[in-house]
Design an enzyme around this catalytic site. Structure first.
Site, mmCIF file in Angstrom:
data_model
loop_
_atom_site.group_PDB
_atom_site.id
_atom_site.type_symbol
_atom_site.label_atom_id
_atom_site.label_comp_id
_atom_site.label_asym_id
_atom_site.label_seq_id
_atom_site.Cartn_x
_atom_site.Cartn_y
_atom_site.Cartn_z
ATOM 1 N N TYR A 89 113.342 1.206 127.887
ATOM 2 C CA TYR A 89 113.514 2.110 129.036
ATOM 3 C C TYR A 89 112.336 2.014 129.995
ATOM 4 O O TYR A 89 112.504 1.918 131.211
ATOM 5 C CB TYR A 89 113.670 3.559 128.563
ATOM 6 C CG TYR A 89 114.901 3.808 127.734
ATOM 7 C CD1 TYR A 89 116.168 3.723 128.296
ATOM 8 C CD2 TYR A 89 114.804 4.119 126.384
ATOM 9 C CE1 TYR A 89 117.299 3.943 127.535
ATOM 10 C CE2 TYR A 89 115.937 4.342 125.612
ATOM 11 C CZ TYR A 89 117.186 4.248 126.192
ATOM 12 O OH TYR A 89 118.314 4.461 125.430
ATOM 13 N N ASN A 116 110.337 -10.290 127.181
ATOM 14 C CA ASN A 116 111.055 -9.522 126.166
ATOM 15 C C ASN A 116 111.493 -10.452 125.043
ATOM 16 O O ASN A 116 111.804 -11.618 125.276
ATOM 17 C CB ASN A 116 112.288 -8.832 126.767
ATOM 18 C CG ASN A 116 112.829 -7.737 125.858
ATOM 19 O OD1 ASN A 116 112.126 -6.785 125.545
ATOM 20 N ND2 ASN A 116 114.073 -7.870 125.420
ATOM 21 N N LYS A 117 111.515 -9.929 123.845
ATOM 22 C CA LYS A 117 111.863 -10.739 122.676
ATOM 23 C C LYS A 117 113.289 -11.289 122.784
ATOM 24 O O LYS A 117 113.551 -12.443 122.464
ATOM 25 C CB LYS A 117 111.717 -9.875 121.416
ATOM 26 C CG LYS A 117 111.942 -10.610 120.110
ATOM 27 C CD LYS A 117 111.698 -9.642 118.952
ATOM 28 C CE LYS A 117 111.955 -10.297 117.605
ATOM 29 N NZ LYS A 117 111.756 -9.339 116.498
ATOM 30 N N GLU A 150 120.562 13.039 114.168
ATOM 31 C CA GLU A 150 121.644 12.370 114.903
ATOM 32 C C GLU A 150 122.349 11.339 114.017
ATOM 33 O O GLU A 150 123.566 11.163 114.111
ATOM 34 C CB GLU A 150 121.103 11.716 116.175
ATOM 35 C CG GLU A 150 120.703 12.731 117.233
ATOM 36 C CD GLU A 150 120.713 12.180 118.649
ATOM 37 O OE1 GLU A 150 121.209 12.884 119.551
ATOM 38 O OE2 GLU A 150 120.227 11.048 118.856
ATOM 39 N N LYS A 164 125.603 15.479 126.041
ATOM 40 C CA LYS A 164 124.960 14.300 125.457
ATOM 41 C C LYS A 164 125.536 13.016 126.066
ATOM 42 O O LYS A 164 124.807 12.062 126.364
ATOM 43 C CB LYS A 164 125.142 14.298 123.940
ATOM 44 C CG LYS A 164 124.543 13.110 123.217
ATOM 45 C CD LYS A 164 123.029 13.116 123.227
ATOM 46 C CE LYS A 164 122.473 11.982 122.399
ATOM 47 N NZ LYS A 164 121.012 11.935 122.422
#
Length: 404
Positions: A15, A39-40, A172, A378
């Site tokens: 993010y 980024n991987k 969650e 949500k």
């Protein structure tokens, strides 16, 4: 390409990193700076959806977005590689297969599981860290059910699912498990009463970030759907069979054991010699690494102090994206010799899912939600995070628009 342009290197496409990259693209002309995103993987994943991948309630691809669909590769140089170390003195980033120099660095490599030194946890428990580790959990769980069905001498313990830690991720995950377990029981023709879902938490309560009546609601909702809570129960060891808990060293057995009890910043922080406090960096108010002019540390890799509460802000996606806005502004300020701004967090509220149609939350200055209204909120939060990353097109492609 003109190499005399300042080089802004962003590490990580979570993010914080991805939003910073997007904002830099919007704020800077191509001739002002070269932007590099490392980024991987060639994809970004919604880390707030990983508990659903772990339970097997969504397909892993739903939580994954190709980076080149969000970031224009003609504007940003994309490097898919693993970061090994940052050498601050040399302004150099060592990658597994390469190395790059930078003028400005945004360090946003995300979190790793923190087992707090509990014996055997790293070896014997699963952890929710990324798409692959989360998918492994759901595949292992399904394998346990299939094996139980095939083996006449199978032990009921192999069907048990145990979750260590009853914070946000743990709760969650439990909410998704109570949805998934009946499906697995039906698929493999196994009696639901044979499957135990157990939550073990050392603290005296679950969900410390919510107030008591919402916590009570969440606990009752999950208990009514078959979750057993062992609260105030410290885990002393994780073995291949399960958790050893309490003063009497009781062994709770389970075929699937997941640890969600805590996270720390990327281990690259320590390898790079950054000064850590409980696995993260304390950053200055402008989000820079103390003593460094040109390094910003964001998201799960840093602690940002909440002066009113006199503690750091909790690690959330909304915190990471708001930090990204300020970091991008401050990189531009450094490029143009303007004063930097301090980070001020504006909370939009907190919502926790308890499954598809249930949840709890606090929004709009402590307005409380529970049940279906929280579950609906949500989904709004999840879709908003997609919108911030990739606009309406991404919401239509990946968004949670499923009905109740």
């Amino acid at each position: 390409m003109n190499t005399s342009k300042p080089k802004i290197v962003v590490l990580g496409a979570g993010y914080a990193g991805l939003t910073t990259t997007k904002r830099l693209m919007q704020k800077l002309h191509p001739e002002e700076a070269e932007i590099i995103l490392v980024n991987k993987h060639n994809y970004h994943y919604e880390s707030t959806w990983l508990h659903e991948v772990a339970a097997g309630t969504i397909n892993p691809n739903q939580a994954r977005v190709m980076i080149s669909d969000i970031v224009n590769p003609n504007r940003v140089r994309l490097i898919y590689d693993s970061v090994v170390e940052v050498k601050k003195e040399e302004q150099r980033v060592v990658l597994e297969n390469n190395e790059i120099t930078y003028d400005y660095l945004v360090f946003a490599l995300g979190f790793e599981s923190n087992d707090f030194g509990i014996k055997g946890m790293d070896e014997h428990a699963f952890a929710i860290e990324d798409i692959d580790s989360s998918r492994l959990i759901s595949e292992h769980m399904e394998y346990q059910f299939a094996k139980y069905k095939m083996d006449e001498n199978a032990d009921d313990d192999s069907l048990h699912i145990m979750v260590g830690g009853a914070g946000f991720t743990g709760i969650e995950l439990l909410g998704e498990l109570v949805e998934k377990v009946p499906e697995l029981c039906k698929k493999f023709d196994i009696d639901r009463s044979k499957v135990r879902i157990i939550s073990v938490e050392a603290a005296p309560s679950i969900l410390p970030m919510f107030d008591k009546d919402l916590v009570d609601y969440a606990r009752k909702s999950l208990e009514d759907r078959g979750v057993e809570f062992r609260i105030g129960t410290p885990i002393s060891e994780c073995t291949p069979e399960g958790f050893i808990v309490g003063d009497d060293k009781e062994l709770i057995k389970a075929g699937t054991v997941v640890w969600t009890g805590g996270v720390k910043g990327s281990s690259v922080l320590e390898k790079s010699g950054f000064e850590l406090t409980k696995g993260k960096v304390n950053v200055d108010a402008d989000l820079r690494l103390p003593g460094e002019e040109n390094i910003f540390v964001l998201g799960d890799c840093s602690w940002v102090w909440d002066k009113e509460a006199d503690r750091p802000y909790g690690p959330t996606a909304q915190l990471a994206t708001q930090e990204a806005d300020v970091a991008a502004n401050n990189v531009k300020a450094l490029l143009t010799n303007r004063p930097l701004e301090n980070f001020v967090f504006k909370s939009k509220g907190t919502v926790a899912s308890l499954g598809v149609t249930d949840g709890i939350g606090t929004v709009f200055d402590d307005y409380k939600l529970r049940g279906k209204s929280a579950a609906a909120m949500k989904k709004v939060v999840d879709n908003r995070s997609l919108f911030l990353v990739g606009g309406a097109k991404l919401v239509l492609k990946k968004g949670k628009i499923r009905p109740f």
